[in-house]
Design an enzyme around this catalytic site. Structure first.
Site, PDB file in Angstrom:
ATOM      1  N   GLU A  52      14.613  -3.197   6.553  1.00  0.00           N
ATOM      2  CA  GLU A  52      15.551  -3.929   7.403  1.00  0.00           C
ATOM      3  C   GLU A  52      16.926  -3.254   7.445  1.00  0.00           C
ATOM      4  O   GLU A  52      17.711  -3.379   6.502  1.00  0.00           O
ATOM      5  CB  GLU A  52      15.728  -5.375   6.893  1.00  0.00           C
ATOM      6  N   GLU A  93      20.675 -13.424   5.688  1.00  0.00           N
ATOM      7  CA  GLU A  93      20.021 -12.262   6.317  1.00  0.00           C
ATOM      8  C   GLU A  93      18.591 -12.097   5.801  1.00  0.00           C
ATOM      9  O   GLU A  93      17.689 -11.741   6.570  1.00  0.00           O
ATOM     10  CB  GLU A  93      20.826 -10.987   6.064  1.00  0.00           C
ATOM     11  N   GLU A 100      11.898 -13.433  11.251  1.00  0.00           N
ATOM     12  CA  GLU A 100      11.545 -12.460  12.297  1.00  0.00           C
ATOM     13  C   GLU A 100      10.218 -11.778  12.010  1.00  0.00           C
ATOM     14  O   GLU A 100       9.388 -11.621  12.898  1.00  0.00           O
ATOM     15  CB  GLU A 100      12.659 -11.429  12.451  1.00  0.00           C
TER      16      GLU A 100
END
Length: 161
Positions: A52, A93, A100
């Site tokens: 990420e 996050e 996601e």
């Protein structure tokens, strides 16, 4: 009337009717499970670090501001709140990335609800950044009289009163 299907039993239930609750499996909690949980958490952290880019950017942001939060001439509670606002960004996050990846795992096709979920998770990250800016601004403005003199840069450091 709309029906839903219970995946475990493949029985159709009307939308308003709930499926019978299965007996929950009792989880054993011992020290090995605790160590395994820590190992999975560390594995997840490094997976986010590896896969990420936005997590790496947020982590860099937090790593760069952490020393500043520690050396600024503010009280311990203010320092703790400043650090908590940075760690909140990292936590949100991680959750955003997990959401996601889960949406992408379920289906790669574009769907308006999937977009909405991803946008909401992204908004949570934005709000955590906004929270950080507000917290830091309030604390820095309240302590500006001590910060502007660069009193915290004197050497040797006077860590104890």
């Amino acid at each position: 009337m709309a029906h839903r299907i219970d995946c475990a039993t493949r029985v159709r239930f009307p939308q308003r009717m709930k499926a019978p609750a299965a007996k929950p499996e009792i989880k054993r909690r011992d020290f090995r499970n605790f160590i395994s949980s820590i190992a999975y958490s560390i594995e997840g952290f490094f997976a986010a670090l590896r896969h990420e880019p936005s997590f790496r950017e947020d982590l860099l942001f937090a790593v760069l501001l952490t020393p500043l939060a520690i050396i600024l001439p503010v009280n311990a509670v203010s320092t703790a709140v400043m650090l908590a606002s940075l760690f909140l960004i990292i936590i949100v996050e991680l959750i955003n990335s997990a959401i996601e990846w889960t949406i992408d795992y379920i289906s790669t096709e574009h769907h308006p609800l999937a977009k909405r979920v991803k946008d909401m998770a992204s908004a949570a990250v934005f709000l955590s950044y906004l929270n950080c800016v507000v917290v830091w601004t309030v604390i820095l403005v309240a302590n500006w009289h001590r910060i502007k003199t660069f009193e915290f840069l004197r050497w040797p450091l006077e860590l104890l009163p």
